[in-house]
Write an enzyme that holds these catalytic residues in place. Sequence first.
Site, PDB file in Angstrom:
ATOM      1  N   SER A   1       0.786  -1.249   0.302  1.00 24.68           N
ATOM      2  CA  SER A   1       0.116   0.245   0.055  1.00 24.68           C
ATOM      3  C   SER A   1       0.553   1.228   0.130  1.00 24.68           C
ATOM      4  O   SER A   1       0.321   2.315  -0.567  1.00 24.68           O
ATOM      5  CB  SER A   1      -0.825   0.087   1.220  1.00 24.68           C
ATOM      6  OG  SER A   1      -1.659  -1.213   0.953  1.00 24.68           O
TER       7      SER A   1
ATOM      8  N   ARG B   1     -12.765  -6.038 -14.619  1.00 24.09           N
ATOM      9  CA  ARG B   1     -13.231  -5.026 -13.308  1.00 24.09           C
ATOM     10  C   ARG B   1     -13.312  -3.804 -13.740  1.00 24.09           C
ATOM     11  O   ARG B   1     -13.262  -3.209 -14.350  1.00 24.09           O
ATOM     12  CB  ARG B   1     -11.800  -5.184 -12.355  1.00 24.09           C
ATOM     13  CG  ARG B   1     -11.537  -6.579 -11.763  1.00 24.09           C
ATOM     14  CD  ARG B   1     -10.192  -6.275 -10.674  1.00 24.09           C
ATOM     15  NE  ARG B   1     -10.588  -5.866 -10.024  1.00 24.09           N
ATOM     16  CZ  ARG B   1      -9.884  -6.449  -9.027  1.00 24.09           C
ATOM     17  NH1 ARG B   1      -8.170  -7.159  -9.633  1.00 24.09           N
ATOM     18  NH2 ARG B   1      -9.484  -5.497  -7.416  1.00 24.09           N
TER      19      ARG B   1
ATOM     20  N   SER C   1     -11.256   2.343  -1.473  1.00 22.67           N
ATOM     21  CA  SER C   1     -10.676   3.718  -1.404  1.00 22.67           C
ATOM     22  C   SER C   1      -9.553   3.811  -2.497  1.00 22.67           C
ATOM     23  O   SER C   1      -8.853   5.075  -2.300  1.00 22.67           O
ATOM     24  CB  SER C   1      -9.559   3.091   0.253  1.00 22.67           C
ATOM     25  OG  SER C   1      -8.966   2.471   0.214  1.00 22.67           O
ATOM     26  N   GLN C   2      -9.138   2.861  -3.319  1.00 20.54           N
ATOM     27  CA  GLN C   2      -8.031   3.506  -4.451  1.00 20.54           C
ATOM     28  C   GLN C   2      -8.333   4.419  -5.385  1.00 20.54           C
ATOM     29  O   GLN C   2      -7.639   4.814  -5.656  1.00 20.54           O
ATOM     30  CB  GLN C   2      -7.494   1.076  -4.434  1.00 20.54           C
ATOM     31  CG  GLN C   2      -6.788   0.836  -4.139  1.00 20.54           C
ATOM     32  CD  GLN C   2      -6.950  -0.013  -4.102  1.00 20.54           C
ATOM     33  OE1 GLN C   2      -6.953  -0.716  -5.323  1.00 20.54           O
ATOM     34  NE2 GLN C   2      -5.803  -2.107  -3.289  1.00 20.54           N
TER      35      GLN C   2
ATOM     36  N   SER D   1     -12.643   2.342   4.722  1.00 16.12           N
ATOM     37  CA  SER D   1     -11.648   1.880   4.361  1.00 16.12           C
ATOM     38  C   SER D   1     -10.819   3.198   4.847  1.00 16.12           C
ATOM     39  O   SER D   1      -9.956   3.936   3.880  1.00 16.12           O
ATOM     40  CB  SER D   1     -11.317   1.435   2.859  1.00 16.12           C
ATOM     41  OG  SER D   1     -11.573  -0.158   2.332  1.00 16.12           O
TER      42      SER D   1
ATOM     43  N   ASP E   1      -8.958  -6.278   4.203  1.00 11.07           N
ATOM     44  CA  ASP E   1      -8.095  -8.091   4.418  1.00 11.07           C
ATOM     45  C   ASP E   1      -7.779  -8.567   5.228  1.00 11.07           C
ATOM     46  O   ASP E   1      -6.841  -9.467   4.711  1.00 11.07           O
ATOM     47  CB  ASP E   1      -6.628  -7.357   2.881  1.00 11.07           C
ATOM     48  CG  ASP E   1      -7.067  -6.275   1.896  1.00 11.07           C
ATOM     49  OD1 ASP E   1      -7.571  -7.056   0.945  1.00 11.07           O
ATOM     50  OD2 ASP E   1      -5.865  -5.449   1.845  1.00 11.07           O
TER      51      ASP E   1
END
Length: 322
Positions: A22, A97, A144-145, A171, A296
């Site tokens: 991350s 995706r 959150s990405q 997140s 996760d």
Amino acid sequence: MTYRITAPQQLETEINLPASKSISNRALIIYALSGRKTMPEHLSDCDDTEVMINALRDMPETIDIKAGGTAMRFLTAYLAVTPGEHTITGTERMRHRPINILADALLRLGADVAYEENEGFPPLRIKGRQLQGGSLEVQGDVSSQFISALLMIAPGMEKGLTLHLTGDIISRPYIDLTLCTMRNFGANAEWTDNDTIEVKPQPYTAQDYYIESDWSAASYWYEILALSKDNEAEIRLNGLMDGSLQGDSVVKYLFSMLGIKTSFSSRTRNVPTTVTLRKTGLVSARLDYDFKNQPDLAQTFVVTCAMMGVPFHFTGLATLHI
């Protein structure tokens, strides 16, 4: 091929954990945006990070991120503000995706992003340009990405970025991790309200940076110790930090309820140290937890609790269906 896995009778070991994926992937994007040519220290060796390193180093016309979900999201935003024209694609699974939430947000900011095949999915054709920025509204209950990708390119926008997150924000620790990493490189970025983040138009400052080890990877060693029959077992994990902003650092508190004590060799903030794990023998009768901010970790605790016979009730797993 058959594998036979046998637990050791005694457990005493020291582990050099891999670097945080991350933090590595965030630092790589910020390094590139700051104009820094050398890489951060102690980068993750995962596939996601490898494809990002190759893409940022070579910048080919077609960038294949393979199965790297983080790379797809972060590089999409990066390419939108970087001179040149590129196609970003991935594996067959990656091409199914959805990326529309991020792509649509970039389009609203003035980016030149087009779908090459199916609407809302990679591959994308991106022409980099200066973005004006301003105010933008995005769902808070998405990965959150997506949010982090937008935040990291914001310091270079003419007007910066005011990001309003609607609905339930999931997140949040990963968003905080992004903001902290940005500030480490001189960005002016902060929460101005419970659901609003403001990033000023202030370019990054290039500097040296060390990546902390990965608390997600540490979770499996906690699990191994919790399931060990050796009551004198000890595991030492290197490269972790006290007060870490990694959301999965909560693992040390959750495993304390499953009989694992965590001791830091040093409690100096932002300095990597060794963490020692030992058994306490004190296991809670039941474990209830909302994994909204640490999705996760859910799989690790499902397996651990099931193996230990500890009843559990876990919520906040909405992102796992993706």
